[in-house]
Design a protein around this motif. Structure first.
Motif, short mmCIF file in Angstrom:
data_model
loop_
_atom_site.label_atom_id
_atom_site.label_comp_id
_atom_site.label_asym_id
_atom_site.label_seq_id
_atom_site.Cartn_x
_atom_site.Cartn_y
_atom_site.Cartn_z
N LYS A 48 0.90 -1.77 -0.47
CA LYS A 48 0.23 0.02 -0.08
C LYS A 48 0.86 1.36 0.06
CE LYS A 48 -1.96 -1.18 3.62
NZ LYS A 48 -2.99 -1.61 5.15
N ARG A 49 1.82 1.25 0.98
CA ARG A 49 2.85 2.34 1.13
C ARG A 49 4.39 2.54 0.56
NH1 ARG A 49 0.35 1.39 6.10
NH2 ARG A 49 2.54 1.31 7.73
N GLY A 50 4.20 1.71 -0.50
CA GLY A 50 6.25 1.27 -0.92
C GLY A 50 7.08 1.07 0.44
N LEU A 51 8.16 0.63 0.01
CA LEU A 51 9.21 0.72 0.89
C LEU A 51 10.20 1.46 0.51
CD1 LEU A 51 8.72 -2.10 -0.92
CD2 LEU A 51 10.45 -2.81 1.19
N GLY A 52 10.43 1.88 1.49
CA GLY A 52 11.68 2.77 1.67
C GLY A 52 13.20 2.33 2.65
#
Ligand SMILES: Nc1nc2c(ncn2[C@@H]2O[C@H](COP(=O)(O)OP(=O)(O)OP(=O)(O)O)[C@@H](O)[C@H]2O)c(=O)[nH]1
Ligand SMILES: [Mg+2]
Length: 252
Positions: free
Chosen positions: A200-204
């Motif tokens: 849902k938010r991607g990865l950092g």
């Protein structure tokens, strides 16, 4: 014509339009997979809408980009795209944009292809952002894009799984409001809010200082050292907390 005359006469055609980023501007590179709709669905059969193997190829590519010679403070990936926040003091190649764009696209394509075992290529563009708030908004923008894409993709592939055609599923999803998309999934037993955060938010990816214990054979004593290690965050903070997190990356 002598070689040095020929060199001087023609070099200008290559370099006259070279652009350099102004000092003080924040630079964010965005790389995007070329024709990855085909790559993920026809050339390779990755799971839809999200595949952990594909995610790990993207993470491996970001890890490489953050260690290939540029100072990158933050790497972010969602779907087939990667955003890299360069250190404000980055000045390799005299801040020539052509260099950053071509080298980053080349490094990403090479690394991704090696990890995948076949060809996968990326394009690259650079946003030059004047203020810190623009950098925060940039990453908020990409995170919101991830969220919208994720909701749409889950709805789309669910409908396709129920027999809808490509065009039918696309039209149906585009005609729904956000709450209706949640409801569509919920009626089939999927609570969108409970899906994995990375979808849902991607990865950092960012650098962390970690304490490491070592041993000095000369003094025969244990030593304590600090090392910079690349951390992959599968659960990025949301809303204000994410904005504060990005602001924090810009300090120092
Ligand atoms: N199956 C599968 N597809 C994925 C996954 N992550 C991203 N994709 C696909 O990657 C594609 C990315 O879309 P775009 O970048 O808009 O399209 P593209 O085909 O790469 O086209 P260009 O970027 O314009 O070259 C979409 O079709 C996504 O569904 C995944 O985990 N699994
Ligand atoms: Mg793409």
């Amino acid at each position: 014509m002598r070689f040095d005359e020929l060199d001087a006469r023609l070099r200008v055609f290559e370099t006259a339009h070279d652009h350099c980023a102004l000092p003080g501007l924040y630079l964010v590179a965005r790389l995007d997979g070329r024709n990855f709709t085909r790559l993920t669905k026809e050339v390779h059969a990755f799971e839809r809408p999200f595949d952990e193997r594909f995610r790990d190829l993207m993470v491996g590519t970001v890890q490489h980009l953050m260690q290939c010679g540029f100072r990158v403070r933050y790497g972010y990936t969602e779907s087939d795209e990667i955003s890299l926040l360069l250190d404000p003091a980055e000045d390799t190649f005299g801040r020539k944009l052509r260099k950053y764009q071509s080298i980053l696209a080349g490094e990403a394509s090479a690394k991704f292809s090696l990890l995948l075992g076949s060809l996968g290529t990326f394009d690259c563009r650079i946003a030059q952002l004047p203020r810190r708030t623009d950098v925060v908004d940039y990453f908020r923008w990409r995170a919101e894009d991830a969220l919208r894409n994720s909701l749409n993709a889950h709805c789309y592939w669910l409908l396709r799984g129920e027999g809808a055609t490509e065009a039918g599923a696309t039209t149906q999803v585009s005609g729904l409001r956000t709450s209706e998309k949640h409801e569509l999934l919920f009626q089939r037993g999927i609570n969108f809010n409970n899906l994995p955060a990375w979808q849902k938010r991607g990865l950092g990816l960012y650098w962390q200082l970690v304490e490491r214990q070592g041993y000095n054979p000369v003094t025969q004593q244990t030593t304590q050292t600090q090392r910079r290690e690349l951390h992959t965050d599968f659960e990025l903070p949301v809303r204000e907390a994410y904005m504060e997190f990005i602001q924090g990356l810009l300090l120092g």
